[in-house]
Write a protein that holds these residues in place. Structure first.
Motif, mmCIF file in Angstrom:
data_model
loop_
_atom_site.group_PDB
_atom_site.id
_atom_site.type_symbol
_atom_site.label_atom_id
_atom_site.label_comp_id
_atom_site.label_asym_id
_atom_site.label_seq_id
_atom_site.Cartn_x
_atom_site.Cartn_y
_atom_site.Cartn_z
ATOM 1 N N HIS A 1 53.701 4.452 -15.087
ATOM 2 C CA HIS A 1 54.747 5.405 -15.492
ATOM 3 C C HIS A 1 55.671 5.778 -14.345
ATOM 4 C CE1 HIS A 1 54.623 7.022 -19.658
ATOM 5 N NE2 HIS A 1 53.529 6.270 -19.678
ATOM 6 N N ASN A 2 55.600 5.031 -13.279
ATOM 7 C CA ASN A 2 56.381 5.335 -12.063
ATOM 8 C C ASN A 2 56.101 6.749 -11.541
ATOM 9 O OD1 ASN A 2 58.132 4.554 -10.003
ATOM 10 N ND2 ASN A 2 59.960 5.254 -11.078
ATOM 11 N N PHE A 3 54.847 7.184 -11.704
ATOM 12 C CA PHE A 3 54.492 8.531 -11.257
ATOM 13 C C PHE A 3 54.279 8.615 -9.729
ATOM 14 C CE2 PHE A 3 52.653 10.223 -15.577
ATOM 15 C CZ PHE A 3 53.949 10.379 -16.042
ATOM 16 N N GLN A 4 54.070 7.456 -9.096
ATOM 17 C CA GLN A 4 53.966 7.388 -7.621
ATOM 18 C C GLN A 4 53.000 8.449 -7.062
ATOM 19 O OE1 GLN A 4 58.187 7.159 -6.095
ATOM 20 N NE2 GLN A 4 58.617 7.086 -8.307
ATOM 21 N N PRO A 5 51.734 8.392 -7.505
ATOM 22 C CA PRO A 5 50.810 9.477 -7.120
ATOM 23 C C PRO A 5 50.184 9.288 -5.736
ATOM 24 C CG PRO A 5 49.659 7.909 -8.495
ATOM 25 C CD PRO A 5 51.056 7.370 -8.323
ATOM 26 N N TRP A 6 51.014 8.886 -4.776
ATOM 27 C CA TRP A 6 50.464 8.568 -3.460
ATOM 28 C C TRP A 6 50.950 9.499 -2.372
ATOM 29 C CZ3 TRP A 6 52.478 3.689 -5.756
ATOM 30 C CH2 TRP A 6 53.872 3.642 -5.774
ATOM 31 N N HIS A 7 50.139 9.583 -1.362
ATOM 32 C CA HIS A 7 50.541 10.267 -0.131
ATOM 33 C C HIS A 7 49.891 9.507 1.022
ATOM 34 C CE1 HIS A 7 52.130 13.705 2.129
ATOM 35 N NE2 HIS A 7 51.175 13.357 2.978
ATOM 36 N N PHE A 8 50.708 9.158 2.004
ATOM 37 C CA PHE A 8 50.191 8.382 3.136
ATOM 38 C C PHE A 8 50.196 9.241 4.391
ATOM 39 C CE2 PHE A 8 52.531 5.446 0.291
ATOM 40 C CZ PHE A 8 51.439 4.763 -0.217
ATOM 41 N N ILE A 9 49.025 9.402 4.969
ATOM 42 C CA ILE A 9 48.948 10.151 6.236
ATOM 43 C C ILE A 9 48.880 9.101 7.346
ATOM 44 C CG2 ILE A 9 47.683 11.893 7.572
ATOM 45 C CD1 ILE A 9 46.365 12.772 4.901
ATOM 46 N N VAL A 10 49.890 9.128 8.211
ATOM 47 C CA VAL A 10 49.949 8.141 9.296
ATOM 48 C C VAL A 10 49.425 8.788 10.564
ATOM 49 C CG1 VAL A 10 51.441 6.579 10.614
ATOM 50 C CG2 VAL A 10 51.998 7.108 8.218
ATOM 51 N N ILE A 11 48.333 8.255 11.063
ATOM 52 C CA ILE A 11 47.725 8.851 12.264
ATOM 53 C C ILE A 11 47.869 7.889 13.433
ATOM 54 C CG2 ILE A 11 45.630 9.884 13.220
ATOM 55 C CD1 ILE A 11 44.700 10.413 10.378
ATOM 56 N N THR A 12 48.559 8.369 14.460
ATOM 57 C CA THR A 12 48.761 7.515 15.635
ATOM 58 C C THR A 12 48.152 8.134 16.895
ATOM 59 O OG1 THR A 12 50.912 8.525 16.059
ATOM 60 C CG2 THR A 12 50.925 6.502 14.756
ATOM 61 N N ASN A 13 47.971 9.458 16.891
ATOM 62 C CA ASN A 13 47.452 10.047 18.131
ATOM 63 C C ASN A 13 45.930 9.847 18.227
ATOM 64 O OD1 ASN A 13 45.933 12.634 17.452
ATOM 65 N ND2 ASN A 13 47.849 12.928 16.338
ATOM 66 N N GLU A 14 45.505 9.713 19.482
ATOM 67 C CA GLU A 14 44.114 9.324 19.748
ATOM 68 C C GLU A 14 43.113 10.314 19.157
ATOM 69 O OE1 GLU A 14 43.479 8.202 23.795
ATOM 70 O OE2 GLU A 14 41.366 7.723 23.405
ATOM 71 N N GLU A 15 43.449 11.581 19.283
ATOM 72 C CA GLU A 15 42.534 12.620 18.789
ATOM 73 C C GLU A 15 42.340 12.502 17.273
ATOM 74 O OE1 GLU A 15 43.757 16.583 19.975
ATOM 75 O OE2 GLU A 15 42.281 17.359 18.540
ATOM 76 N N GLY A 16 43.446 12.296 16.580
ATOM 77 C CA GLY A 16 43.398 12.168 15.119
ATOM 78 C C GLY A 16 42.627 10.941 14.685
ATOM 79 N N ARG A 17 42.843 9.831 15.398
ATOM 80 C CA ARG A 17 42.151 8.583 15.050
ATOM 81 C C ARG A 17 40.651 8.727 15.279
ATOM 82 N NH1 ARG A 17 43.797 4.615 18.499
ATOM 83 N NH2 ARG A 17 45.208 5.876 19.718
ATOM 84 N N LYS A 18 40.333 9.424 16.371
ATOM 85 C CA LYS A 18 38.919 9.650 16.684
ATOM 86 C C LYS A 18 38.259 10.490 15.588
ATOM 87 C CE LYS A 18 36.517 10.969 20.789
ATOM 88 N NZ LYS A 18 36.616 11.654 22.061
ATOM 89 N N LYS A 19 38.993 11.493 15.138
ATOM 90 C CA LYS A 19 38.472 12.384 14.095
ATOM 91 C C LYS A 19 38.210 11.630 12.791
ATOM 92 C CE LYS A 19 40.438 16.387 12.979
ATOM 93 N NZ LYS A 19 41.446 17.476 13.050
ATOM 94 N N VAL A 20 39.205 10.827 12.358
ATOM 95 C CA VAL A 20 39.035 10.071 11.099
ATOM 96 C C VAL A 20 37.901 9.054 11.235
ATOM 97 C CG1 VAL A 20 40.170 8.532 9.440
ATOM 98 C CG2 VAL A 20 41.440 10.344 10.470
ATOM 99 N N SER A 21 37.741 8.527 12.444
ATOM 100 C CA SER A 21 36.685 7.537 12.681
ATOM 101 C C SER A 21 35.283 8.101 12.433
ATOM 102 C CB SER A 21 36.747 7.000 14.106
ATOM 103 O OG SER A 21 37.978 6.385 14.321
ATOM 104 N N GLU A 22 35.174 9.414 12.453
ATOM 105 C CA GLU A 22 33.858 10.009 12.159
ATOM 106 C C GLU A 22 33.431 9.679 10.725
ATOM 107 O OE1 GLU A 22 33.864 14.208 13.148
ATOM 108 O OE2 GLU A 22 34.814 13.735 15.062
ATOM 109 N N ALA A 23 34.403 9.423 9.864
ATOM 110 C CA ALA A 23 34.088 9.058 8.474
ATOM 111 C C ALA A 23 33.856 7.553 8.332
ATOM 112 C CB ALA A 23 35.220 9.490 7.552
ATOM 113 N N TYR A 24 34.176 6.795 9.379
ATOM 114 C CA TYR A 24 33.948 5.339 9.385
ATOM 115 C C TYR A 24 33.707 4.915 10.835
ATOM 116 C CZ TYR A 24 34.405 0.413 8.148
ATOM 117 O OH TYR A 24 34.165 -0.929 7.949
#
Ligand SMILES: Cc1cc2nc3c(=O)[nH]c(=O)nc-3n(C[C@H](O)[C@H](O)[C@H](O)COP(=O)(O)O)c2cc1C
Length: 173
Positions: free
Chosen positions: A40-63
């Protein structure tokens, strides 16, 4: 590059150069996701772009994999369940929409010399918590991205056409 050659060139890259990705290139990849079709072209997306080291480290805790942590960019592809289309039988098309967008992005990245990998084997609850997301947003996939360490062509291991196609009516292979 011919489209089918691009499809064959894409592979799951898990080794990245220790080198940042230019913002214009990241945006070019996101643009491919933005132009993806959705129910339906509802485009239900949101992209969080993480480039800083601290943020990447944090997300890595989930993987928690070293190769994942080493990616200079992590795109967190979220689905918004308040915006996604639901069929009459309630089937929520959020996953499908986000998958199409991420696939567009992996191909666009390949086209401009970047490597990506789909990641879904993460701890979803942890990831949601780490990113402090609202209830209606679900992390559908993580897409680490960066310049591949090696310039390689990976042969695809895929089922044969005969195994996956039946003509005119379903036939068990
Ligand atoms: C929906 C989905 C989830 C995936 N999740 C992971 C993952 O969590 N970790 C990982 O290392 N690879 C993951 N992959 C990558 C697959 O293992 C890979 O696409 C497959 O082996 C085919 O290899 P190719 O991408 O190099 O063609 C995932 C792929 C898809 C499409």
């Amino acid at each position: 590059m011919k489209f089918n050659d691009l499809i064959k060139k894409r592979y799951s890259n898990r080794k990245f150069k220790d080198m940042p990705v230019e913002k214009e290139k990241i945006l070019e990849v996101i643009e491919a996701g933005r132009n993806a079709p959705s129910a339906h072209n509802f485009q239900p997306w949101h992209f969080i772009v993480i480039t800083n080291e601290e943020g990447r480290k944090k997300v890595s805790e989930a993987y928690p994999k070293n190769w994942f942590k080493s990616a200079p960019v992590i795109v967190v592809a979220c689905g918004n369940h308040d915006e996604s289309w639901k069929r009459d039988d309630e089937k929520d098309h959020c996953d499908i929409d986000i998958a199409i967008a991420v696939d567009h992005m992996t191909l666009a990245a390949t086209d401009i010399g970047l490597g990506t990998c789909w990641v879904c084997a993460f701890d979803a609850e942890k990831c949601h918590k780490i990113l402090e997301l609202p209830e209606n947003l679900e992390v559908i996939a993580l897409m680490p991205m960066g310049y591949p360490l090696e310039d390689k062509v990976v042969e695809k291991k895929r089922k044969a056409i005969d195994e996956i196609v039946s003509w005119e009516e379903y036939k068990k292979s």
